[in-house]
Write a protein that holds these residues in place. Structure first.
Motif, mmCIF file in Angstrom:
data_model
loop_
_atom_site.group_PDB
_atom_site.id
_atom_site.type_symbol
_atom_site.label_atom_id
_atom_site.label_comp_id
_atom_site.label_asym_id
_atom_site.label_seq_id
_atom_site.Cartn_x
_atom_site.Cartn_y
_atom_site.Cartn_z
ATOM 1 N N TYR A 10 -14.792 18.333 -17.393
ATOM 2 C CA TYR A 10 -13.828 19.018 -16.515
ATOM 3 C C TYR A 10 -14.227 18.871 -15.046
ATOM 4 N N HIS A 11 -15.029 17.886 -14.756
ATOM 5 C CA HIS A 11 -15.526 17.684 -13.397
ATOM 6 C C HIS A 11 -14.379 17.333 -12.456
ATOM 7 N N GLU A 12 -14.437 17.814 -11.218
ATOM 8 C CA GLU A 12 -13.276 17.673 -10.332
ATOM 9 C C GLU A 12 -13.456 16.649 -9.212
ATOM 10 N N GLU A 13 -14.699 16.267 -8.949
ATOM 11 C CA GLU A 13 -14.977 15.349 -7.847
ATOM 12 C C GLU A 13 -14.155 14.069 -7.974
ATOM 13 N N GLY A 14 -13.516 13.680 -6.871
ATOM 14 C CA GLY A 14 -12.783 12.416 -6.878
ATOM 15 C C GLY A 14 -11.338 12.558 -7.332
ATOM 16 N N ALA A 61 -8.682 16.162 -18.308
ATOM 17 C CA ALA A 61 -9.944 16.682 -18.832
ATOM 18 C C ALA A 61 -10.133 16.249 -20.283
ATOM 19 N N CYS A 62 -11.401 16.146 -20.702
ATOM 20 C CA CYS A 62 -11.688 15.658 -22.063
ATOM 21 C C CYS A 62 -12.038 16.822 -22.968
ATOM 22 N N ASP A 63 -11.167 17.104 -23.938
ATOM 23 C CA ASP A 63 -11.497 18.148 -24.904
ATOM 24 C C ASP A 63 -12.158 17.587 -26.154
ATOM 25 N N SER A 64 -12.014 16.280 -26.377
ATOM 26 C CA SER A 64 -12.755 15.707 -27.507
ATOM 27 C C SER A 64 -13.504 14.452 -27.068
ATOM 28 N N PRO A 65 -14.637 14.660 -26.424
ATOM 29 C CA PRO A 65 -15.416 13.533 -25.923
ATOM 30 C C PRO A 65 -15.955 12.666 -27.062
ATOM 31 N N CYS A 66 -16.341 11.432 -26.730
ATOM 32 C CA CYS A 66 -16.913 10.522 -27.727
ATOM 33 C C CYS A 66 -18.397 10.848 -27.930
ATOM 34 N N SER A 67 -18.940 10.328 -29.013
ATOM 35 C CA SER A 67 -20.352 10.570 -29.296
ATOM 36 C C SER A 67 -21.253 9.870 -28.277
ATOM 37 N N TYR A 110 0.831 -1.216 0.000
ATOM 38 C CA TYR A 110 0.000 0.000 0.000
ATOM 39 C C TYR A 110 0.862 1.261 0.000
ATOM 40 N N SER A 111 2.032 1.166 -0.630
ATOM 41 C CA SER A 111 2.872 2.363 -0.715
ATOM 42 C C SER A 111 2.255 3.339 -1.719
ATOM 43 N N PRO A 112 2.650 4.617 -1.638
ATOM 44 C CA PRO A 112 1.981 5.642 -2.456
ATOM 45 C C PRO A 112 2.039 5.339 -3.959
ATOM 46 N N ARG A 113 0.906 5.591 -4.633
ATOM 47 C CA ARG A 113 0.822 5.375 -6.078
ATOM 48 C C ARG A 113 0.113 6.565 -6.690
ATOM 49 N N VAL A 114 0.359 6.749 -7.937
ATOM 50 C CA VAL A 114 -0.376 7.809 -8.620
ATOM 51 C C VAL A 114 -0.944 7.246 -9.930
ATOM 52 N N VAL A 115 -2.181 7.601 -10.221
ATOM 53 C CA VAL A 115 -2.766 7.232 -11.515
ATOM 54 C C VAL A 115 -2.855 8.482 -12.365
ATOM 55 N N PHE A 116 -2.283 8.414 -13.533
ATOM 56 C CA PHE A 116 -2.389 9.520 -14.475
ATOM 57 C C PHE A 116 -3.493 9.263 -15.486
ATOM 58 N N GLY A 117 -4.066 10.322 -15.966
ATOM 59 C CA GLY A 117 -4.955 10.204 -17.117
ATOM 60 C C GLY A 117 -6.322 9.645 -16.812
ATOM 61 N N ILE A 118 -6.703 9.631 -15.540
ATOM 62 C CA ILE A 118 -8.049 9.144 -15.224
ATOM 63 C C ILE A 118 -9.047 10.208 -15.713
ATOM 64 N N ARG A 119 -10.109 9.756 -16.333
ATOM 65 C CA ARG A 119 -11.095 10.703 -16.862
ATOM 66 C C ARG A 119 -12.007 11.187 -15.730
#
Ligand code: SF4
Ligand code: SF4
Ligand code: SF4
Ligand code: SF4
Lengths: 354, 315
Positions: free
Chosen positions: A153-157, A135-141, A89-98
């Motif tokens: 661009y929601h920030e929660e979580g 953040a998503c600048d080109s979302p899917c249909s 359980y050492s520190p981790r970081v997740v990048f690119g989570i939507r």
């Protein structure tokens, strides 16, 4: 709240610095799909993706996870004793989570972190992780996040929200965890006072073309919805696979299994799905949801009615569109939500007018 | 394939109106490009929702299992062969069915098109032999024969083998097709290469079971993967359990699989598990001259014994 600017030229350097203090997880392209993976030394997260095929929920809720191990060898002193499996359980970081997937973590947390029960496996991983959103600048249909309680661009979580800004990334540091991460990476350039982020947010939200209506769900009578005629048609095509629930960032059901090889065994948990025929089957053999219709109804009632009523936090869906894109027979939660939301007489109106 | 949809609606309407059937099982337009939804129509007013195009790859026989109604079912070549298999295996009765045959020109491979297209695929339209794909950046046209599903590329039974109605004149069957080049390629490898190949093939599997559930042959009341007393298979992501699932399932389909491609089409992670069933299909053809579902009058290869059956595999 502090917004910093990360020159793309300094991106790789920062990531390298982070490798020392954190375990890194991020999107990686494998064949034609992106998946969230542990980034081994030097790998840079690839942020050029629209969305990943599977949600990143496995980062805190692995598909199968060992909990205990034991020995059935009577000659050992510790035989037949459950022993905790060692965890990292050492520190981790997740990048690119939507942002939608980050919001999903908050919904799932309501299940794993209550006053009465705290799920140590989920919570330990959750607390060890710093969530850096993209953040998503080109979302899917198929993205309908803005009507599902979140947005591009929601920030929660999230601990940090990043956005692409040409030669640089803008990063909004949302929590102490986020600040700490930026410090470790050596990213400190203030973006100054700018409303670029706000403008980008508005522009991105305008690109979301798909929506759901959910406002009438809480007012419906649960039993009337449950007994509605439309489930026959809604469920007809379903083949009861686990695709929709396995790809979903908000589905939280799991099963606990013992597996023994020779004299050593382990107890583990694995994802489960209400679409599977043996989900919640009783040891008597009785199956409370023996038919396809009952199983399909469970999924949609849980997401769009029971959850809504129990938590009063909107629907248990963040509009990521994964199930819509990947269901092999094109059962579309947006269609079902519409059917449920517009079903029969609207009880709220009756109450209001009385 | 223009005209198929109209004809399907016309026949369906007639069958529902004169009460020859209680329901029609077909497809309605999906909400996603290249996706149609299996759909049941119970009244003549709703037949306008039925459609036919190159995105009807799901095998509708899957929806017949153990049904008791009188049913009209739309069937392309492979579906019709699975209907035959279903009848032979007592999963449905011939006299319950009005089979509306569709001479098939192949289904398109939605994954391949998504891969070829630049950016997200927003809409896909088709003419008789061209597929037009619209993305955020523009439009691209592909020859249909270049973007067919793999199983359709090597299909030699496009016309329904059994039918009560036919929506169009039979199509010409594909000639000089090498159906098993991919299987031979694997057969020729060394054991360790095969091992590595299958390892890699199955590595992305998430065990959602879409492949087996899309398969009309997989109708056991409790699948061996779900059996708990005894439990045959672990439920974790252990590679051994994943392989066991795939290899066992393939064997359960021996002599029954029609290579309809529904399994591969359904897989959310794009695994070609058809390679396993194709090997068995090839063996059945080579050794017993057997192709599944071609006629109601012959028993499946693994169902009968003939004195001249080859025995070379008994070691
Ligand atoms: S809704 Fe679709 S993805 Fe979900 S179980 Fe049914 S067929 Fe599978
Ligand atoms: S239900 Fe579907 S759209 Fe909603 S969060 Fe889950 S996978 Fe995404
Ligand atoms: S009951 Fe079904 S829909 Fe609800 S969380 Fe579990 S798997 Fe998901
Ligand atoms: S459909 Fe694909 S991912 Fe699902 S069980 Fe089959 S091979 Fe695995």
């Amino acid at each position: 709240m502090k917004v910093i600017k990360i020159d793309k030229k300094d991106w790789a350097k920062g990531i390298k610095a982070l490798h020392k203090a954190y375990g890194l997880i991020g999107p990686v392209k494998e064949k034609e799909y992106f998946t969230f993976q542990v980034l081994s030394g030097g790998t840079i997260p690839d942020l050029e993706f629209r969305n990943t095929r599977l949600s990143p929920k496995a980062v805190v809720f692995p598909q199968s996870e060992d909990m205990f191990e034991y020995s059935l060898d009577d000659s050992r002193e510790d035989h037949h004793l459950l022993k905790e499996v060692e965890k990292d359980y050492s520190p981790r970081v997740v990048f690119g989570i939507r942002p939608c997937d980050a919001k999903a973590l908050e919904l799932v947390k309501m299940n794993f972190d209550t006053d009465e029960y705290k799920d140590p496996y989920w919570l330990n991983l959750y607390e060890a992780t710093t969530f850096v959103g993209m953040a998503c600048d080109s979302p899917c249909s198929t993205c309908f996040c803005t009507t599902a309680g979140t947005g591009p661009y929601h920030e929660e979580g999230l601990d940090v929200l990043m956005a692409d800004n040409g030669d640089s990334y803008l990063a909004k540091l949302l929590t102490d965890k986020g600040e700490k991460l930026a410090t470790s990476a050596g990213w400190a350039d203030s973006a100054g006072k700018s409303d670029v982020l706000a403008a980008k947010k508005t522009a991105a939200e305008a690109k979301i073309v798909s929506t759901v209506s959910t406002e009438a769900l809480s007012g419906k009578d649960a039993l009337e919805l449950y007994n509605a005629d439309f489930w026959e048609d809604v469920s007809f095509a379903c083949i009861n696979c686990g695709t929709c629930t396995y790809v979903c960032p908000t589905c939280w059901c799991f099963d606990i299994q013992d597996e023994v090889h020779g004299k050593s065994g382990k107890r583990m948990r694995t994802w489960d799905s209400c679409m599977f025929p043996i989900f919640t089957v009783h040891t008597t053999g009785h199956n409370p949801r023996a038919t396809k219709l009952q199983r399909v109804r469970q999924r949609f009632m849980h997401k769009l009615k029971y959850f809504v009523d129990k938590y009063d936090k909107g629907i248990m869906c963040v509009g990521c569109g994964r199930c819509v894109r990947q269901c092999p027979v094109n059962i579309d939660i947006r269609r079902v939500c519409e059917t449920m939301n517009s079903f029969g007489s609207d009880n709220t109106c009756a109450v209001q007018s009385s | 394939m223009s005209g198929y949809t109209d004809k399907i609606r016309e026949i369906s309407q007639r069958l529902l109106k004169d009460c020859s059937v209680e329901m029609i099982i077909g497809f309605r337009k999906g909400t996603q490009p290249m996706m149609n939804e299996p759909f049941v129509v119970r009244s003549a007013e709703d037949v306008d929702q039925l459609i036919w195009d190159s995105n009807c790859g799901i095998n509708l026989t899957n929806y017949l299992t153990n049904r008791t109604e009188k049913i009209g079912i739309i069937a392309k070549g492979c579906d019709s062969r699975n209907i035959v298999t279903h009848i032979l295996e007592n999963k449905i009765k011939r006299d319950q069915l009005v089979i509306i045959g569709v001479p098939c020109r192949g289904m398109i491979d939605r994954r391949r098109i998504a891969m070829l297209a630049e950016g997200e695929v927003l809409a896909v339209t088709e003419t008789d032999d061209a597929i037009v794909v619209k993305t955020g950046t523009g439009e691209n046209e592909y020859k249909k024969s270049d973007v067919l599903q793999q199983n359709c590329k090597v299909c030699v039974h496009r016309n329904p083998v059994i039918h009560d109605e036919l929506v169009a004149e039979p199509v010409e069957e594909q000639q000089d097709i090498d159906r098993y080049a991919d299987v031979r390629d694997i057969e020729a490898r060394k054991p360790e290469e095969k091992w590595a190949f299958f390892d890699e093939l199955l590595a992305p599997c998430i065990r959602c079971y879409a492949c087996k559930n899309a398969c009309p042959l997989c109708y056991c009341p409790t699948c061996f993967v779900d059996e708990a007393k005894p439990q045959w298979l672990g439920k974790s992501q252990d590679p051994m359990d994943i392989r066991t699932f795939h290899f066992l399932r393939a064997y359960h389909c021996a002599g029954r699989c029609t290579d309809c491609g529904a399994c591969e089409r359904a897989c959310p992670v794009g695994i070609n598990m058809r390679l396993l069933t194709k090997k068995l299909e090839k063996d059945c053809l080579d050794q017993y001259g057997w192709e599944a579902g071609m006629s109601l009058d012959s028993r499946p290869a693994l169902d009968i014994y003939r004195p001249d059956d080859p025995e070379a595999f008994i070691k």
